[in-house]
Design an enzyme around this catalytic site. Structure first.
Site, PDB file in Angstrom:
ATOM      1  N   GLU A 109       1.991  -0.337  -5.100  1.00  0.00           N
ATOM      2  CA  GLU A 109       1.003   0.696  -5.384  1.00  0.00           C
ATOM      3  C   GLU A 109       1.745   2.026  -5.253  1.00  0.00           C
ATOM      4  O   GLU A 109       2.022   2.482  -4.143  1.00  0.00           O
ATOM      5  CB  GLU A 109      -0.170   0.666  -4.400  1.00  0.00           C
ATOM      6  N   ASP A 120       0.828  -1.199   0.000  1.00  0.00           N
ATOM      7  CA  ASP A 120       0.000   0.000   0.000  1.00  0.00           C
ATOM      8  C   ASP A 120       0.867   1.254   0.000  1.00  0.00           C
ATOM      9  O   ASP A 120       1.869   1.330   0.723  1.00  0.00           O
ATOM     10  CB  ASP A 120      -0.900  -0.030   1.244  1.00  0.00           C
TER      11      ASP A 120
END
Length: 563
Positions: free
Chosen positions: A284, A214
């Site tokens: 990401e 993330d």
């Protein structure tokens, strides 16, 4: 059932199709209205039949759920909302039996404010080792009453919260690039680095096949935390996308050392199950320039990075050709695959996004008071866009429900919304709830088969009934059957490992190329974005079309595969 593990001699992740499971919204086994790990396990045969190589599961760790699980209180356990560690083990075992690899989400930028480390930091004094794990700073001004700098949160408001010290006095401030319940870790602290190496090993020991990381570009902040006069945003979410994510909280060069260390941990494990291949890291990283993104997938760092530039591209042939060409060149420069994506849990589903006028800036959610997408046009373009994407060399990600053609729920009432961005901006940003609505499985069942009870944590729109799995299975021309056909042909012809060659002689509004491998058949792909129907090349067999041909011609907003 044939295992997917031996499709090619190349590393699996270079050509894989990976399906994102948003656990809250995929399948609820116990009737509480929230999806869970046993629910996912029960639907794994469906995913095997769909033809995906792996699944990525969004966070299921212990969490107070301030940001739907992206605020982690314990990285080594499963939140009871989703099940137990035993359920996680059972899911892994069943997935591997079916030839499906499992990637889990990891959230390293921040923890929950209910994490044991942060509770210890609040109880400790300024300057203590406990506070050194996070970004605590003294405030500005004579009484320290002003935030340490002017950074603003991605979710709205200032990016700092002041704490009350043990003696009751106003104290230091802690940084949170996202919600105030998500304090940022200090990745210059060796203890933080060591802890996450241990977390990686915990899940690798249980057999996971990789980690989606993330906001991978945010871990290191610039020394001195200098002021930044823009709001911290995810790239593409700003009106000036080229200016986004260039601030001192993003993409600092030191972050790459973090991932070199992670890669060493993963490489030390080798294969996770017989024949499954190496474990992977997926970044990401919302960055404005592909060259910077590709730094995350150099040989000794991560394996994949989502191609958000492709996701953000307007539905214009020239723009699509340009982003595809740039993607392949930049990825090739570092020896990495391009990792295509059109939808995920953070953006408006592409079946809705592409139903807005071409060139519309991508909204952060669509609400009942916003311009509404043309649902018919959006689905038509979404099918064409996915058919284009799945014909490209490299890896690709799908988002749960997109194989059904699901749109966003654009009429969610304010009272149902749970995204912290909606709360922190006082409704100025609609937020991401619309793309997170539970998946419909059975049109005539409670909650469309998502749950055994008439419960779902977000309300499902009526349009989801006709799009349910049971209404599309075996139906020629349905979106589900289109996806199944595309994934089968992609694997049979090994398209992920092919080479792309542009075709000339077509109208500028047509994207035309071949994808081929030495010794294999060449796939010819045409996507028509123009108003005039296009003649298909003679002498080739039509393998599939995203929409019906008109008198043998490819109409607007359709893609054809031929060989």
């Amino acid at each position: 059932m044939t295992s997917h593990f031996s499709a090619t001699d190349a590393p699996w992740w270079r050509h894989a199709v990976i399906y994102q499971v948003y656990p809250r919204s995929f399948a609820d086994s116990d009737g509480d209205g929230v999806g869970d790990l046993p629910g996912i396990a029960s639907r794994l045969p469906y995913l095997a039949e769909l033809g995906v190589d792996a699944i990525w599961i969004s966070p299921f760790y212990v969490s107070p759920m301030a940001d739907a699980g992206y605020d982690v209180a314990d990285y080594r356990d499963v939140d009871p909302l989703f099940g137990s560690l035993a359920d996680a083990d059972a899911l892994l075992a069943r997935a591997h039996e079916l030839g499906i690899r499992v990637i889990v989400d990891l959230v390293p930028n921040h923890t929950s404010d209910e994490h044991a480390w942060f509770r210890a930091a609040l109880a400790a004094a300024p300057g203590s080792p406990e506070r050194a794990r996070y970004v605590f700073r003294d405030g500005r001004g004579e009484d320290g009453g002003q935030p340490p700098n002017n950074w603003r949160s991605v979710f709205g408001g200032i990016a700092w919260t002041r704490v009350t010290e043990a003696d009751g006095s106003p104290g230091q401030w802690y940084l949170h690039l996202f919600d105030d319940k998500q304090p940022d870790l200090d990745w210059r602290n060796p203890e933080v680095v060591e802890e996450f190496h241990a977390i990686l090993r915990f899940w690798l020991d249980r057999g996971v096949d990789g980690f989606r990381v993330d906001v991978a570009h945010s871990l290191i902040k610039a020394e001195g935390l200098p002021d930044w006069n823009e709001r911290a945003v995810m790239a593409g979410a700003a009106d000036d996308a080229a200016h986004a994510n260039l601030g001192p909280m993003w993409d600092q060069d030191e972050v790459h050392e973090v991932y070199r260390g992670w890669r060493e941990v993963l490489d030390s494990y080798g294969q996770s199950a017989p024949g499954t291949g190496e474990r992977i890291l997926v970044a990401e990283a919302w960055l404005p320039h592909q060259r910077r993104t590709m730094r995350f997938v150099r040989e000794d760092e991560m394996h994949q990075a989502f191609n958000f530039h492709f996701l953000e591209t307007a539905w214009r042939a020239e723009d699509l050709r340009e982003v595809i060409e740039e993607s392949l060149v930049e990825a090739g420069a570092v020896g990495a695959p391009t990792t295509w994506v059109l939808s995920n849990h953070d953006v408006v589903r592409h079946a809705s996004r592409l139903g807005l006028p071409v060139g519309t800036h991508r909204p952060n959610g669509i609400g009942p008071g916003d311009e509404q997408p043309n649902s018919v046009l959006g689905l038509r373009r979404a099918r064409a866009a996915t058919a284009l994407m799945l014909a490209l060399p490299g890896s690709a990600y799908l988002y749960n429900g997109e194989e059904l053609g699901l749109p966003d729920h654009t009429a969610l009432p304010a009272r149902a919304r749970q995204d912290p961005a909606f709360r922190r901006t006082k409704g100025e940003e609609t937020g991401r709830d619309g793309c997170r609505v539970p998946v419909p499985w059975v049109a005539d069942a409670p909650a469309y088969g998502f749950s055994p009870q008439e419960r779902s944590w977000l309300p499902q729109p009526l349009v989801y009934g006709p799009l349910a799995v049971d209404r599309q299975e075996g139906v020629a021309g349905s979106t589900l059957e289109l996806y199944r056909t595309m994934l089968r042909l992609r694997r049979e012809d090994d398209l992920g490992m092919g080479e792309l060659e542009w075709l000339g002689g077509y109208d500028p509004a047509v994207v035309a190329f071949t994808n081929s491998r030495p010794g294999g058949r060449a796939l010819t792909v045409l996507t028509n974005l123009g108003a005039d129907p296009v003649a298909l090349p003679e002498g080739l067999e039509v393998l599939l079309t995203s929409g019906r041909l008109e008198d043998g011609l490819l109409p607007q907003d359709c893609t054809a595969w031929l060989a």
